[in-house]
Design a protein around this motif. Sequence first.
Motif, short mmCIF file in Angstrom:
data_model
loop_
_atom_site.label_atom_id
_atom_site.label_comp_id
_atom_site.label_asym_id
_atom_site.label_seq_id
_atom_site.Cartn_x
_atom_site.Cartn_y
_atom_site.Cartn_z
N LYS A 1 -16.04 -9.40 -11.69
CA LYS A 1 -16.65 -8.05 -11.74
C LYS A 1 -15.61 -7.01 -12.13
O LYS A 1 -15.89 -6.12 -12.93
CB LYS A 1 -17.25 -7.69 -10.38
N VAL A 2 -14.42 -7.13 -11.56
CA VAL A 2 -13.33 -6.19 -11.89
C VAL A 2 -13.01 -6.29 -13.38
O VAL A 2 -12.88 -5.27 -14.06
CB VAL A 2 -12.06 -6.46 -11.04
N LYS A 3 -12.94 -7.52 -13.89
CA LYS A 3 -12.65 -7.72 -15.32
C LYS A 3 -13.68 -7.00 -16.19
O LYS A 3 -13.33 -6.33 -17.16
CB LYS A 3 -12.65 -9.23 -15.64
N ASP A 4 -14.94 -7.12 -15.82
CA ASP A 4 -16.01 -6.48 -16.59
C ASP A 4 -15.92 -4.95 -16.52
O ASP A 4 -16.35 -4.26 -17.45
CB ASP A 4 -17.38 -6.94 -16.10
N SER A 5 -15.37 -4.44 -15.42
CA SER A 5 -15.29 -2.98 -15.28
C SER A 5 -14.04 -2.38 -15.91
O SER A 5 -13.94 -1.16 -16.05
CB SER A 5 -15.37 -2.60 -13.79
N LEU A 6 -13.09 -3.24 -16.29
CA LEU A 6 -11.85 -2.71 -16.92
C LEU A 6 -12.03 -2.45 -18.41
O LEU A 6 -12.77 -3.07 -19.07
CB LEU A 6 -10.68 -3.67 -16.71
N VAL B 1 -5.56 -7.77 -9.38
CA VAL B 1 -5.98 -6.52 -10.01
C VAL B 1 -4.77 -5.78 -10.58
O VAL B 1 -4.84 -5.23 -11.68
CB VAL B 1 -6.77 -5.62 -9.02
N TYR B 2 -3.66 -5.81 -9.86
CA TYR B 2 -2.45 -5.18 -10.39
C TYR B 2 -2.07 -5.83 -11.72
O TYR B 2 -1.80 -5.13 -12.70
CB TYR B 2 -1.29 -5.30 -9.39
N GLU B 3 -2.06 -7.14 -11.77
CA GLU B 3 -1.72 -7.84 -13.01
C GLU B 3 -2.70 -7.49 -14.13
O GLU B 3 -2.31 -7.20 -15.26
CB GLU B 3 -1.74 -9.36 -12.81
N MET B 4 -3.99 -7.52 -13.79
CA MET B 4 -5.03 -7.28 -14.80
C MET B 4 -4.94 -5.87 -15.38
O MET B 4 -5.15 -5.67 -16.57
CB MET B 4 -6.42 -7.50 -14.18
N LYS B 5 -4.62 -4.92 -14.53
CA LYS B 5 -4.65 -3.52 -14.95
C LYS B 5 -3.31 -3.02 -15.49
O LYS B 5 -3.29 -2.17 -16.37
CB LYS B 5 -5.09 -2.67 -13.76
N TYR B 6 -2.21 -3.53 -14.97
CA TYR B 6 -0.92 -2.92 -15.28
C TYR B 6 0.09 -3.82 -16.01
O TYR B 6 1.13 -3.33 -16.43
CB TYR B 6 -0.26 -2.39 -14.00
N ILE B 7 -0.18 -5.11 -16.15
CA ILE B 7 0.76 -5.99 -16.85
C ILE B 7 0.06 -6.55 -18.09
O ILE B 7 -0.67 -7.53 -18.02
CB ILE B 7 1.29 -7.13 -15.95
N LYS C 1 0.65 1.23 -6.47
CA LYS C 1 -0.68 1.48 -7.06
C LYS C 1 -1.81 1.10 -6.11
O LYS C 1 -2.97 0.99 -6.53
CB LYS C 1 -0.83 0.68 -8.36
N LYS C 2 -1.51 0.90 -4.84
CA LYS C 2 -2.49 0.38 -3.87
C LYS C 2 -3.77 1.21 -3.83
O LYS C 2 -4.87 0.65 -3.81
CB LYS C 2 -1.85 0.33 -2.48
N GLU C 3 -3.67 2.52 -3.83
CA GLU C 3 -4.87 3.35 -3.76
C GLU C 3 -5.79 3.13 -4.97
O GLU C 3 -7.00 2.98 -4.81
CB GLU C 3 -4.50 4.83 -3.64
N GLU C 4 -5.19 3.09 -6.17
CA GLU C 4 -5.98 2.86 -7.38
C GLU C 4 -6.60 1.46 -7.37
O GLU C 4 -7.76 1.29 -7.75
CB GLU C 4 -5.11 3.02 -8.63
N ILE C 5 -5.81 0.48 -6.96
CA ILE C 5 -6.29 -0.90 -6.89
C ILE C 5 -7.44 -1.01 -5.90
O ILE C 5 -8.48 -1.61 -6.19
CB ILE C 5 -5.14 -1.86 -6.50
N ASP C 6 -7.27 -0.41 -4.72
CA ASP C 6 -8.31 -0.48 -3.70
C ASP C 6 -9.60 0.22 -4.13
O ASP C 6 -10.69 -0.24 -3.82
CB ASP C 6 -7.80 0.09 -2.38
N LEU C 7 -9.47 1.32 -4.86
CA LEU C 7 -10.66 2.00 -5.40
C LEU C 7 -11.44 1.06 -6.32
O LEU C 7 -12.66 0.97 -6.24
CB LEU C 7 -10.24 3.24 -6.19
#
Length: 128
Positions: free
Chosen positions: A123-128, A83-89, A51-57
Motif C-alpha cells: 500500500k505504501v508503494k502504491d501511495s509513493l 519505508v525509509y529505504e523506499m522513500k529516501y534511498i 525522518k520518523k514523523e514523516e515515515i509514521d505519517l
Amino acid sequence: MKRRTAREKALQSLFQIDVSESEPKEAIENVLEDAKTDPFLEQLVFGVVEKKEEIDLLLRANLEKWNLERLANVDRSILRIAVYEMKYIDEIPVKVSIDEAIELAKNFGDDSSSRFVNAILSKVKDSL
C-alpha cells in the motif's frame, strides 16, 4: 558488512531505541558488540530516527483498522526501515526494500508478520 546484516543490526538498534529510548549511536554500539560499524547501518538508523514523523505519517495513512502504536515493536521497526529505504534511498529498488523487510519479518517477527509487512508496504508503494 552485507546490507542484509546491516538491516538486521538496524532493526535491533531501532527496536532498542523504540523500547528503551536509547540514543541512536549508543544503540548501534550495543548491537555491534565491538564490531566495526557500517555506513549503511548508520544511514538506516539515523535516517529512520530523523525522518520518523514523516515515515509514521505515511504508515498511519496505509494502516487499515490498525493503530501504529499498537503494532508489535519489531513489525513497526521493520516497516520504518523499509519505508525509509523506499522513500529516501533512490539506488535501492522498492521491490528489494519490500523483499528485505519480508525476510526480516520472517526472521524476527511472529507467524503473521511477513504477510502483514508485505500488505502494508504494498500500500505504501502504491501511495509513493
